[in-house]
Design an enzyme around this catalytic site. Structure first.
Site, PDB file in Angstrom:
ATOM      1  NE  ARG A  43      -4.930  -1.296   4.287  1.00  0.00           N
ATOM      2  CZ  ARG A  43      -3.875  -1.395   5.104  1.00  0.00           C
ATOM      3  NH1 ARG A  43      -3.261  -0.302   5.551  1.00  0.00           N
ATOM      4  NH2 ARG A  43      -3.421  -2.588   5.458  1.00  0.00           N
ATOM      5  CD  GLU A  58      -1.223   2.321  -0.796  1.00  0.00           C
ATOM      6  OE1 GLU A  58      -2.077   2.913  -0.114  1.00  0.00           O
ATOM      7  OE2 GLU A  58      -0.419   1.502  -0.341  1.00  0.00           O
ATOM      8  CG  HIS A 106       1.160   1.965   2.729  1.00  0.00           C
ATOM      9  ND1 HIS A 106       0.042   1.336   2.222  1.00  0.00           N
ATOM     10  CD2 HIS A 106       1.167   1.673   4.064  1.00  0.00           C
ATOM     11  CE1 HIS A 106      -0.591   0.701   3.203  1.00  0.00           C
ATOM     12  NE2 HIS A 106       0.076   0.888   4.324  1.00  0.00           N
TER      13      HIS A 106
HETATM   14  C1  GLV Z   1      -0.048  -1.472   6.918  1.00  0.00           C
HETATM   15  O1  GLV Z   1      -0.664  -0.639   6.308  1.00  0.00           O
HETATM   16  C2  GLV Z   1      -0.616  -2.525   7.683  1.00  0.00           C
HETATM   17  O2  GLV Z   1      -1.848  -2.705   7.659  1.00  0.00           O
HETATM   18  O3  GLV Z   1       0.145  -3.226   8.342  1.00  0.00           O
END
Ligand code: GLV
Ligand code: GLV
Length: 326
Positions: A239, A268, A286
């Site tokens: 993250r 983000e 991502h």
């Molecule tokens: C993606 O980042 C997730 O947490 O599935």
């Protein structure tokens, strides 16, 4: 036609059509028509009277959203393994269940971690940009040299299932595995358990696989970057806010570390403008779980959680809610 009493099921963003079929047997399904996250007012409006909401990691689900849904709400099924977008205390207070999609995206995320690691250490994206720019180039003994991985140490922060899958891959590439040992593991992974200072000082690659919590917010700040081994690389597929992005941009610009590869961002989808100017950082949008197979399984699992709860069974993959707050 479903009866007026049929539960309302809200899906905040399109999912693969086939995965939604089971929901249609359960009630009246509303799927966002937008090819973008819902705005906060749209989300509040959409969830009104819902019994179940299927959310994405881009939806912030707090007490206000739960209240907007009202007392009919039983479950929020987050289509992600991470759930820092859910205010779990608010869920506990209202007795609303939360679920995530663990287990199904381990390999996809570990694969992407290796892709980013190779891309930054072997300068693949930089080379691609060079060719596209039309710059003249030719093979030369010292042209665009990167860093080899064999015999190097990868320091894994967050030795959960994804961290372990990265460790397996890194070992296959000839890397030595170390990991942050914050609390004892019942099933200790292969590799060297280290404290954060030890891990930062001795790892050639630091790879983040921990959840975002108050404890891990800005875990990698200016001090942590300064403590990293000279010539080392940072990879973040966890993250964004685990890393202080401003401090990272500075550390990359002044050579404190050799490079970074990021799949996630502090704000983000915004990316720090300085990062976009730097050649020693790889920027992915991502994509950790972004394979057809994995995203389908994530959607199926989110839908299965809704089906289980609305038919009176327990959720398949519940998130533990904070105790003592209900
Ligand atoms: C993606 O980042 C997730 O947490 O599935
Ligand atoms: C990752 O750790 C997962 O459980 O999917």
């Amino acid at each position: 036609m479903t009866s007026p009493a049929a539960p309302r099921i809200v899906v905040t963003r399109g999912l693969p059509a086939a995965t939604l079929r089971p929901l249609r047997d359960l009630g009246e399904v509303w799927i966002s028509p937008h090819d973008r996250p819902l705005t906060s007012p749209e989300l509040h409006e959409a969830v009104r009277g819902a019994s179940a909401i299927v959310t994405m990691l881009t939806d912030r689900i707090d007490g206000d959203v739960l209240d907007a849904a009202g007392p009919s709400l039983r479950i929020v099924a987050n289509t992600a393994v991470g759930y820092d977008n859910l205010d779990l205390t608010a869920f506990a207070h209202r007795g609303v269940l939360a679920t995530n999609t663990p287990g199904v995206l381990i390999d996809a995320t570990a694969d992407l971690t290796m892709a980013l690691l190779l891309t930054v250490t072997r300068r693949v994206a930089e080379g691609d940009r060079l060719i596209r720019s039309g710059t003249a180039w030719s093979w030369d003994i010292s042209f665009m040299l990167g860093a080899g991985l064999q015999g190097k140490r990868i320091g894994i922060v967050g030795m959960g299932r994804i961290g372990r899958a990265v460790a397996t891959r890194a070992a296959a590439f000839g890397m030595e595995v170390a990991y942050l040992a914050r609390r004892p593991h019942t099933d200790p992974p292969d590799g060297a358990p280290l404290t954060l200072p030890e891990l930062l000082a001795t790892s050639d690659i630091v790879s983040l696989h921990c959840p975002l919590t108050a404890e891990t917010h800005h875990l990698i700040d200016a001090d942590a970057l300064a403590a990293m081994k000279p010539g080392s690389f940072l990879v973040n597929t966890a993250r964004g806010p685990i890393v202080d992005e401003t401090a990272l941009a500075r550390a990359l610009a002044d050579g404190t570390i050799a490079g970074a590869a990021l799949d996630v961002y502090e704000h983000e989808p915004e990316v720090h403008p300085d990062l976009r100017e730097l050649d020693n950082v790889v920027l992915a949008p991502h994509l950790g779980s972004a394979t057809v197979e994995t995203r389908t399984r994530m959607a199926e699992l989110a839908v299965e959680n809704v089906r289980a709860v609305l038919t009176g069974a327990g959720p398949v993959t519940p998130i533990d809610l904070p105790v003592g707050s209900g």
